[in-house]
Write an enzyme that holds these catalytic residues in place. Sequence first.
Site, short mmCIF file in Angstrom:
data_model
loop_
_atom_site.label_atom_id
_atom_site.label_comp_id
_atom_site.label_asym_id
_atom_site.label_seq_id
_atom_site.Cartn_x
_atom_site.Cartn_y
_atom_site.Cartn_z
N ASP A 19 0.69 -1.32 -0.35
CA ASP A 19 -0.13 0.07 -0.28
C ASP A 19 1.17 1.07 0.04
O ASP A 19 1.52 1.09 0.97
CB ASP A 19 -1.25 -0.35 0.80
CG ASP A 19 -1.64 1.20 1.40
OD1 ASP A 19 -1.44 1.71 0.22
OD2 ASP A 19 -2.29 1.63 2.60
N LYS A 82 3.04 11.30 -3.19
CA LYS A 82 1.86 10.68 -4.13
C LYS A 82 1.00 11.54 -5.34
O LYS A 82 0.14 10.96 -5.59
CB LYS A 82 1.73 9.80 -3.69
CG LYS A 82 -0.44 8.61 -3.73
CD LYS A 82 -0.27 7.62 -3.07
CE LYS A 82 -1.65 6.78 -3.29
NZ LYS A 82 -2.09 6.14 -2.45
N GLU A 159 -7.26 0.29 -4.61
CA GLU A 159 -7.33 -0.03 -3.46
C GLU A 159 -8.45 -0.32 -3.03
O GLU A 159 -9.06 -1.11 -2.01
CB GLU A 159 -7.12 1.81 -2.67
CG GLU A 159 -5.22 1.88 -2.84
CD GLU A 159 -5.56 3.51 -2.29
OE1 GLU A 159 -6.06 4.54 -1.80
OE2 GLU A 159 -3.81 3.45 -2.48
N ASP A 186 -12.63 5.33 1.27
CA ASP A 186 -11.36 5.24 1.83
C ASP A 186 -11.27 6.40 1.63
O ASP A 186 -10.75 7.37 0.39
CB ASP A 186 -10.72 4.17 0.21
CG ASP A 186 -9.14 3.96 0.84
OD1 ASP A 186 -8.92 4.62 1.52
OD2 ASP A 186 -8.64 4.04 -0.32
#
Length: 525
Positions: A19, A82, A159, A186
């Site tokens: 992850d 990210k 994800e 999420d």
Amino acid sequence: MCGGPQGVGMGEGYTVGIDLGTTRSAVAYVAGGDPEVITTGNSGESVIPSVVQFDEDGAVNVGQTAANLAIQHPDRTVTEIKREMGSEEPIAVAGEEYLPEQISSLILEHVVEEAEASIGRDVEGAVITVPAYFDDTKRTATESAGEIAGLDVKRLLPEPSAACLAYGLHESKLGESEAELAFVYDLGGGTFDATLVEIDYEINSVETLHTAGDNDLGGSDWTDRIVEWITEGIHADTDVAVEDDPEQLARIRQEAKSAKHRLSDLNSTEVSVPFVVPEQSYTFSEELTREKFEELTADLAAATTDPLDDLFERADYTPDQVDKVLLAGGSVRMPHIQELVSDYFEQEASMEINPEEAIALGAAIQAEIIDEDGADAAAMLPGETDDIVLIDVVPQSLGVRLSDGSIDHIIEQDEQIPTSTRKESYGTVEPGQTSVQIRVYQGEGDTAEENTKIGTAVLRDIPPRPPGEPSLAVEFRITTDGRLEVTGEDLKTGKQVETAIESALHHSPEEIDDLGEQLPALNEP
């Protein structure tokens, strides 16, 4: 050990699930039929800060060590990389410039080293998770990061799909229940995904129906609001704009993040930054209540419902038809987020496993299933089939830019992948034209300016023909990983051309090697 392109031979190492998060990352593997998140040797935590810090001697620290040094050396530290994935602009740090995928590769290299130390085996491959709402440029950059780190990227896994795998296995429902309509909310450190999923436990199927999200909304935005509250308070007391001091701002941000975490358990907390204005011997110290925090961030929480509303406008379902709501991402620990989700769906959302670990655990399950040596795969799949079926959708429509600046959408949002669509209505624009640029965009806007440019595919060496004559075909294919491939065909000659998308984000194997060699070595974890 990983460590740039000079990894162990293909097929010789272990495959893990990673992850790769905005603020924190995690890595998991399967042992004895159960996925397990590794804990780091220096902190014993299951999550690793996604922080990269460059030493003056040229070496690199990653993870908790880098986070600890960030306050003293903010100009040598990179956080939240990210959010920059998919950008062609380099990151300037410590007097050098690196692409976002290079910085991310250092995080991947570090977490792999941690995994190898924990597992006791070399790691060769990985399933790396990405937000479901990531477009092609961001997925491409993520895959490149893995390759620069020397990994065989077996799959980019959305994800929400990973979270569904983890929750389904944890509850031991595979093979014991009928299908459920699940919703994955999420909220990570820097991105937000909203995904409607149908899970059939009997046949081990996870089918994404619709997805929406925001690639620039996450827990760090909640931290920013506390930072603003602190700096405004300091300015009111001292008339000093402390945000202009990088070192003090780094201290403030660390305390703001800590206060945010404390307020998940406490109704109020003392926020203190000692000697934040040293020339006045001034210490900031104020009480921050959960109520005030929620007031400061009310618009951020409300913004997460916009993608939900958008999704259900497109779906054949309503929120009250959802059987189960799954929470993933560390930011869902904030009580007002849990309350918001429960109110929206009129049911209590599930946090039966650690939301910070769910995605890595799901990635490990997928890694074990697709690994040729995945002896534990059958033990994880008690349904009637020996494999798991993951069906994902196109997160954002794909199309080409026409000569008038409009976008012709070829593959629409929410189409199941893998998928392909062919159009034969294109032609040249200028007399004598022998090549055509196919400029590819992703998004829902009607014009190029409203969408994200993915790259340019070029059809070359076509015989001249009258302008505007519909004599060219373009086929878009989206792979299981959500990656785009383009084929062009000259309908006059029947010649097909596999057209590589020309973009700075698509790196050749040689470029991958060069990008890895440009990076400094990691310090020992």
